[in-house]
Structures are given as structure tokens and as C-alpha cells.
Scaffold this active site. Structure first.
Site, mmCIF file in Angstrom:
data_model
loop_
_atom_site.group_PDB
_atom_site.id
_atom_site.type_symbol
_atom_site.label_atom_id
_atom_site.label_comp_id
_atom_site.label_asym_id
_atom_site.label_seq_id
_atom_site.Cartn_x
_atom_site.Cartn_y
_atom_site.Cartn_z
ATOM 1 N N LYS A 48 37.545 15.001 1.365
ATOM 2 C CA LYS A 48 37.313 14.597 -0.030
ATOM 3 C C LYS A 48 36.112 13.657 -0.150
ATOM 4 O O LYS A 48 35.421 13.641 -1.181
ATOM 5 C CB LYS A 48 38.559 13.932 -0.609
ATOM 6 N N VAL A 183 42.796 27.000 1.781
ATOM 7 C CA VAL A 183 42.359 25.745 1.164
ATOM 8 C C VAL A 183 41.223 25.087 1.945
ATOM 9 O O VAL A 183 40.176 24.743 1.373
ATOM 10 C CB VAL A 183 43.552 24.764 1.056
ATOM 11 N N ILE A 184 41.405 24.912 3.243
ATOM 12 C CA ILE A 184 40.409 24.189 4.037
ATOM 13 C C ILE A 184 39.082 24.949 4.045
ATOM 14 O O ILE A 184 38.010 24.376 3.835
ATOM 15 C CB ILE A 184 40.933 23.970 5.483
ATOM 16 N N VAL A 237 37.594 39.694 11.440
ATOM 17 C CA VAL A 237 36.501 39.287 12.335
ATOM 18 C C VAL A 237 36.789 39.847 13.725
ATOM 19 O O VAL A 237 37.885 39.673 14.267
ATOM 20 C CB VAL A 237 36.362 37.745 12.363
ATOM 21 N N VAL A 265 41.786 29.607 9.947
ATOM 22 C CA VAL A 265 42.755 30.688 9.733
ATOM 23 C C VAL A 265 44.184 30.156 9.613
ATOM 24 O O VAL A 265 45.116 30.927 9.398
ATOM 25 C CB VAL A 265 42.696 31.762 10.854
ATOM 26 N N ARG A 267 47.163 26.588 10.426
ATOM 27 C CA ARG A 267 47.559 25.510 11.321
ATOM 28 C C ARG A 267 48.967 25.788 11.832
ATOM 29 O O ARG A 267 49.758 26.447 11.156
ATOM 30 C CB ARG A 267 47.510 24.166 10.587
ATOM 31 N N HIS A 439 43.778 10.845 -25.826
ATOM 32 C CA HIS A 439 42.692 11.690 -26.337
ATOM 33 C C HIS A 439 41.361 10.942 -26.232
ATOM 34 O O HIS A 439 41.315 9.763 -26.549
ATOM 35 C CB HIS A 439 42.962 12.032 -27.810
HETATM 36 C C1 LIG Z 1 40.540 19.700 6.710
HETATM 37 C C2 LIG Z 1 41.910 19.391 6.179
HETATM 38 C C3 LIG Z 1 42.038 18.962 4.872
HETATM 39 C C4 LIG Z 1 43.286 18.647 4.358
HETATM 40 N N1 LIG Z 1 43.360 18.237 3.072
HETATM 41 C C5 LIG Z 1 44.566 17.928 2.553
HETATM 42 C C6 LIG Z 1 44.668 17.461 1.224
HETATM 43 O O1 LIG Z 1 43.674 17.326 0.515
HETATM 44 N N2 LIG Z 1 45.888 17.143 0.746
HETATM 45 C C7 LIG Z 1 47.032 17.287 1.505
HETATM 46 O O2 LIG Z 1 48.123 16.991 1.025
HETATM 47 N N3 LIG Z 1 46.954 17.723 2.781
HETATM 48 C C8 LIG Z 1 45.762 18.047 3.312
HETATM 49 N N4 LIG Z 1 45.683 18.463 4.615
HETATM 50 C C9 LIG Z 1 46.943 18.562 5.394
HETATM 51 C C10 LIG Z 1 47.366 17.184 5.897
HETATM 52 O O3 LIG Z 1 46.340 16.649 6.681
HETATM 53 C C11 LIG Z 1 48.653 17.304 6.691
HETATM 54 O O4 LIG Z 1 49.634 17.921 5.886
HETATM 55 C C12 LIG Z 1 49.150 15.945 7.125
HETATM 56 O O5 LIG Z 1 48.221 15.296 7.954
HETATM 57 C C13 LIG Z 1 50.472 16.100 7.874
HETATM 58 O O6 LIG Z 1 50.913 14.845 8.306
HETATM 59 P P1 LIG Z 1 51.844 14.718 9.580
HETATM 60 O O7 LIG Z 1 52.210 13.278 9.678
HETATM 61 O O8 LIG Z 1 52.931 15.705 9.530
HETATM 62 O O9 LIG Z 1 50.966 15.169 10.833
HETATM 63 P P2 LIG Z 1 49.524 14.806 11.362
HETATM 64 O O10 LIG Z 1 48.670 14.225 10.333
HETATM 65 O O11 LIG Z 1 49.095 16.043 12.071
HETATM 66 O O12 LIG Z 1 49.812 13.670 12.431
HETATM 67 C C14 LIG Z 1 50.526 13.902 13.597
HETATM 68 C C15 LIG Z 1 50.161 12.830 14.589
HETATM 69 O O13 LIG Z 1 51.025 12.921 15.711
HETATM 70 C C16 LIG Z 1 50.304 12.604 16.874
HETATM 71 N N5 LIG Z 1 51.025 13.160 18.006
HETATM 72 C C17 LIG Z 1 51.370 14.461 18.209
HETATM 73 N N6 LIG Z 1 52.071 14.587 19.352
HETATM 74 C C18 LIG Z 1 52.178 13.350 19.891
HETATM 75 C C19 LIG Z 1 52.772 12.835 21.070
HETATM 76 N N7 LIG Z 1 53.441 13.618 21.930
HETATM 77 N N8 LIG Z 1 52.666 11.521 21.325
HETATM 78 C C20 LIG Z 1 52.010 10.695 20.475
HETATM 79 N N9 LIG Z 1 51.422 11.125 19.335
HETATM 80 C C21 LIG Z 1 51.508 12.441 19.058
HETATM 81 C C22 LIG Z 1 48.930 13.239 16.633
HETATM 82 O O14 LIG Z 1 47.942 12.643 17.428
HETATM 83 C C23 LIG Z 1 48.734 12.971 15.134
HETATM 84 O O15 LIG Z 1 48.023 11.783 14.904
HETATM 85 C C24 LIG Z 1 44.451 18.770 5.169
HETATM 86 C C25 LIG Z 1 44.323 19.184 6.492
HETATM 87 C C26 LIG Z 1 43.088 19.493 6.993
HETATM 88 C C27 LIG Z 1 42.987 19.926 8.416
#
Ligand SMILES: Cc1cc2nc3c(=O)[nH]c(=O)nc-3n(C[C@H](O)[C@H](O)[C@H](O)COP(=O)(O)OP(=O)(O)OC[C@H]3O[C@@H](n4cnc5c(N)ncnc54)[C@H](O)[C@@H]3O)c2cc1C
Length: 453
Positions: A48, A183-184, A237, A265, A267, A439
Site C-alpha cells: 500500500k 489480488v497481489i 505459463v 499464483v 499462498r 455529504h
Molecule cells: C503482497 C501481499 C499483500 C497483501 N495485502 C493484504 C492486504 O492489503 N490486506 C489484507 O488483509 N491482507 C493482505 N495480505 C495478506 C496478509 O499479509 C496475511 O493475511 C497476513 O499476514 C496473515 O497473518 P498471519 O499472522 O496469519 O501470518 P503471517 O503474516 O504469515 O505471519 C506468520 C509469522 O510466523 C512466523 N513463523 C512461521 N513459522 C514459524 C516458526 N516455526 N517459528 C517461529 N516463527 C514462525 C513467520 O516468520 C511469520 O512472521 C497480503 C499478502 C501479501 C503477500
């Protein structure tokens, strides 16, 4: 011995830890990479931040229709990336501060679950072993790397990128192929095309924007095509080589120029390699199965965020984290998904909540639809010369309640929540008609549409 161990410090994990710590539970948060997870470091916030720079650049380049001329506008990509890094640093620092004030212990390192004995869960980080009464799994998701010939070599030489590397790209290339029109992929397509790159999107499905209402995804595609982005749908592709991407369009093999290729493609949930099996946690199609409280099949073990595969969105992770912590604290709470907003921060923005026409048909839900051009909003007219955004409302004709709201146009991301509230609280159409919208705002388009219902 901690009351709660949280594995993973993304939106799901850090918010769960913060809420649990603030409620008085002794809480350990384990993160192997960066606090903030994908969302803060390589997802929502960085993308963003970049998109905002593109919007400003676009205004500078196309201000003439508003009577504003700017000369020599250009994108300084290293400066854009540097600002993005600053925003991320500040936000991550803020989260660390909140965790500290909530008395959360943070342990940096890879957490490996060793198992559960006499009700106590043991997790190893480096040489240390930590013990907890309960566990929240918040290990998130990772980019799917498709097995396309040339991908491995491209990733090694830096011409094939994932969401992680693209957000740090120091140049605007002449050409880019985006594999996947979700989306991405679309957000990055918008960014690079606006900044002067020729972008080609190749998508396997017959439509872009994933689960969005089909009518709006077609309109978004048209708006993007007007900007010069090329789309190849129902195409696969088949190979990536130096400077090009090869793909099958029906029976024809085609090539698109690509100084860089972005893989977007999809996650996949991170469920392997950290000892999940030692607890016997149930997984299904690659993600952890949870109930309405976020609890897995193992009592006291919860899973929130992308790892449960329900909605891969940061705001879903936040709410799931709160529900799981409330459940641990013995407070009544449960996850409801019927009013989950989705946003594409493209230009024009797209946002939606609730049912689409497609899901109504699939589920056999009766609906009445209202579609209006955004030009019914004075603010939209004032700010969007020649804009062709729309709103579509789907209404339950029997209960007279909103089933879905779909917006394409400016501020859609900010407006969608009001429709979310209407769905979540099951407001009747007559009640919605009594609401007062400020408005002139683009949000008034909901009021206009509801009076056309
Ligand atoms: C380019 C992009 C843009 C996005 N834009 C949006 C958006 O605009 N709005 C939105 O709502 N969502 C968006 N998303 C999705 C959003 O980022 C995820 O839904 C969100 O980050 C999920 O949060 P989470 O806590 O489940 O996991 P994550 O953010 O994936 O965090 C998981 C964490 O766990 C840690 N971890 C994993 N395994 C271990 C382990 N064994 N030991 C210690 N640490 C570990 C990882 O290092 C990571 O930091 C986007 C994603 C991408 C890739």
C-alpha cells in the site's frame, strides 16, 4: 512455564500475544523472522505504501483534466522503496512497543514443537526449551512456487520475483509478466504499469480478481486494459527464459516480454517442518482445521490467521486472534465470517462484502440486485473525471436485508465497512434508508443504491 505460547509474530500471532498479555496471561511470542509477519514486512503495508506513490505520480501525470499541469514528474523508485522501509520500520517498532507494554516475552528464533506431556506443551528455540499450558499456532502462509521450467533459475538470478523481492525492486523495468491475476498480482500490475512498465498478466482462470463478483472483475479488467495492461486469461505459463515468459493460449504457444516475472499464483499455509505432527493437530488440504473458537482438534491448541486457511487476510487474522484469546480466557466469543470485507487496492479500488451473484447462485440464495454508476455521488463526480465506477447491491427479497455490496471506485476500501456493518447486524433495507451519510462523500452511493432497491 507460560500460560500461553504463540508461535509466529504476524497479525494473528502478535495481536493474540498482545491481547493475552494485556489480560494478564504470562505470554511468550516466538518469531523466526520479523515481528509483523508477512502483512507488515512484505505484504499489506509495503504494497500500500508503494501504491500510494503510484497514485501521486498518476495525479501528477494526469492532472490536466483537473486544470493542473505538472512538468517532469517522475518516479524515483529507490526513494519509494526507502520510504516504504521507513513506514514498515516505524510500524514494527510500534508493535514491539505494544507487546512490551502488554508484558509479552518475545523470543526471536525458529520454534520447533517437541510435543505435549502431562498437559504441558514444549517448544524448542535454538538450545532453549519453553513450556506452556496453551498454544496458539500463527505460522501464516508462504508463496506457492509453481513448478514451471525456468522458475528456479529465474529466482536464483533475480529475474523471477515473489511478493517479497518485488517490494524491494530498485528499478521500474521496461516489461514485466505477472503470473496470476489475483489480488497481489493485480495490485503490483497497477503499480508497475502506472510507473511506466509494460505489464502482462497471465491467468489460468477465465476471470481476474479471484472471488470478486464477476461483473466487477470484468470492469476492473477493462479499466486496467485502458491503462495499457495486457491480460491473457485461460492461459497456462509453460516456461520462463531470459527476458520472456512462454505460455499456452488455447493450442497456441505465445511469448510475452519480461525483464522481470512476478509469481503470484497463490499462498499456502505453513504447517510443516516445525513439529505440528507431535501434537496430532488435524490438517485438511494443507491447512489446520479449527472450530468457531479457533481451537484445533487438540484441546488448548488454537490456530489463527492464514494457517487455518479460512480467509488469508490480515483483518481475519486479527479477529481470529481475539476470538481464540477470549476463548482461552473463558469469555464467550465466536468467529463469524459472513461480513468479511475484501479489498483490492487497485486504481480504481475494488471492495466487496457478503455474497456475490455467483455465490448466491451456487447456494441457491434468492436475490434482487441494484447496480448504479458511481456518478450518482457528487463527490465521486468532483474527483473522478470520466470515472466509470459502480456499486452493486444484492438484497434478500424475502427478509429485505443486504446480502452483498460490491464497489468499484475511489474510497471503496474505506466505504465497504459500512456495508459490512449492515450485513453483520442484519439491518433491514428500511433501517438502512434511515441512516444519514455525510455529504458530499462517495459513501452516499450506498444510500442512493438502497433507495433504488
Ligand atoms: C503482497 C501481499 C499483500 C497483501 N495485502 C493484504 C492486504 O492489503 N490486506 C489484507 O488483509 N491482507 C493482505 N495480505 C495478506 C496478509 O499479509 C496475511 O493475511 C497476513 O499476514 C496473515 O497473518 P498471519 O499472522 O496469519 O501470518 P503471517 O503474516 O504469515 O505471519 C506468520 C509469522 O510466523 C512466523 N513463523 C512461521 N513459522 C514459524 C516458526 N516455526 N517459528 C517461529 N516463527 C514462525 C513467520 O516468520 C511469520 O512472521 C497480503 C499478502 C501479501 C503477500
Amino acid at each position: 512455564m507460560f500460560d500461553l505460547i504463540v508461535l509466529g509474530g504476524g497479525p494473528g500471532g502478535y495481536l493474540a500475544a498482545e491481547r493475552a498479555g494485556a489480560a494478564g496471561l504470562s505470554t511468550l511470542l516466538i518469531e523466526k523472522n520479523k515481528i509483523g509477519g508477512v502483512c507488515l514486512n512484505e505484504g499489506c503495508i509495503p504494497s500500500k505504501t508503494l501504491l500510494n506513490s503510484a497514485k501521486i505520480y498518476d495525479h501528477a501525470c494526469n492532472g490536466q483534466k483537473y486544470g493542473v499541469t505538472a512538468e517532469n514528474a517522475h518516479i524515483d523508485q529507490p526513494a519509494v522503496v526507502a520510504r516504504k522501509n521507513k513506514v514498515v520500520r516505524n510500524l514494527v517498532a510500534g508493535i514491539k512497543h505494544s507487546l512490551k507494554t502488554s508484558n509479552v516475552t518475545i523470543k526471536e528464533g525458529f520454534g520447533k514443537i517437541l510435543g505435549r506431556e502431562n498437559g504441558v506443551i514444549r517448544i524448542m528455540v535454538g538450545e532453549e526449551v519453553f513450556e506452556g499450558q496453551r498454544l496458539i499456532l500463527a505460522t501464516g502462509s508462504e508463496t506457492v512456487i509453481p513448478p514451471i521450467p525456468g522458475v528456479r533459475e529465474g529466482l536464483a538470478d533475480g529475474t523471477v520475483l515473489t511478493n517479497r523481492e518485488i517490494l524491494d525492486l530498485q528499478e521500474i523495468p521496461a516489461t514485466m509478466v505477472i503470473v496470476g491475476g489475483g489480488v497481489i498480482g493485480l495490485e503490483m500490475a497497477g503499480y508497475f504499469q502506472t510507473c511506466g512498465c509494460q505489464v502482462t498478466v497471465i491467468e489460468m482462470l477465465d476471470h481476474i480478481a479471484g472471488a470478486a463478483d464477476r461483473e466487477l472483475s470484468i470492469l476492473l479488467q477493462k479499466a486496467f486494459e485502458k491503462k495499457g495492461i495486457k491480460f491473457f486469461l485461460k492461459c497456462q505459463v509453460t516456461g520462463i527464459g531470459p527476458g520472456y515468459v512462454e505460455f499456452k493460449d488455447q493450442n497456441e504457444t505465445k511469448r510475452a516480454e519480461a525483464a522481470y516475472t512476478l509469481l503470484s499464483v497463490g499462498r499456502r499455509a505453513v504447517t510443516q517442518g516445525f513439529g505440528l505432527e507431535t501434537l496430532g493437530v488435524q490438517t485438511e488440504r494443507g491447512h489446520i482445521v479449527t472450530d468457531a473458537q479457533g481451537q484445533t482438534n487438540i484441546p488448548g491448541v488454537y490456530a489463527v490467521g492464514d494457517v487455518n486457511g479460512v480467509w488469508m487476510l490480515a483483518h481475519a487474522a486479527y479477529r481470529e486472534a481475539e476470538v481464540a484469546v477470549n476463548s482461552i480466557l473463558g469469555k464467550k466469543d465466536l468467529m463469524r465470517y459472513q461480513a468479511m470485507p475484501s479489498v483490492l487496492y487497485t486504481n480504481p479500488e475494488m471492495a466487496f462484502v457478503g455474497e456475490t451473484e455467483e455465490t448466491c447462485k451456487e447456494k441457491g440464495i434468492e436475490y434482487r440486485k441494484v447496480t448504479l454508476p458511481m456518478t450518482y455521488s457528487g463527490r465521486y463526480m468532483a474527483e473522478n473525471e470520466g470515472g466509470d465506477g459502480i456499486i452493486k447491491l444484492l438484497i434478500d427479497p424475502v427478509r429485505n436485508r443486504l446480502l452483498g455490496c460490491h464497489l468499484l471506485g475511489s474510497y471503496a476500501s474505506e466505504i465497504i465497512m459500512s456495508a459490512g456493518i449492515m450485513i453483520e447486524t442484519e439491518m433491514r433495507v428500511d433501517d438502512i434508508k434511515e441512516l444519514i451519510f455525510p455529504h458530499p462523500t462517495v459513501s452516499e452511493i450506498i444510500r442512493e443504491a438502497i433507495f433504488h432497491a
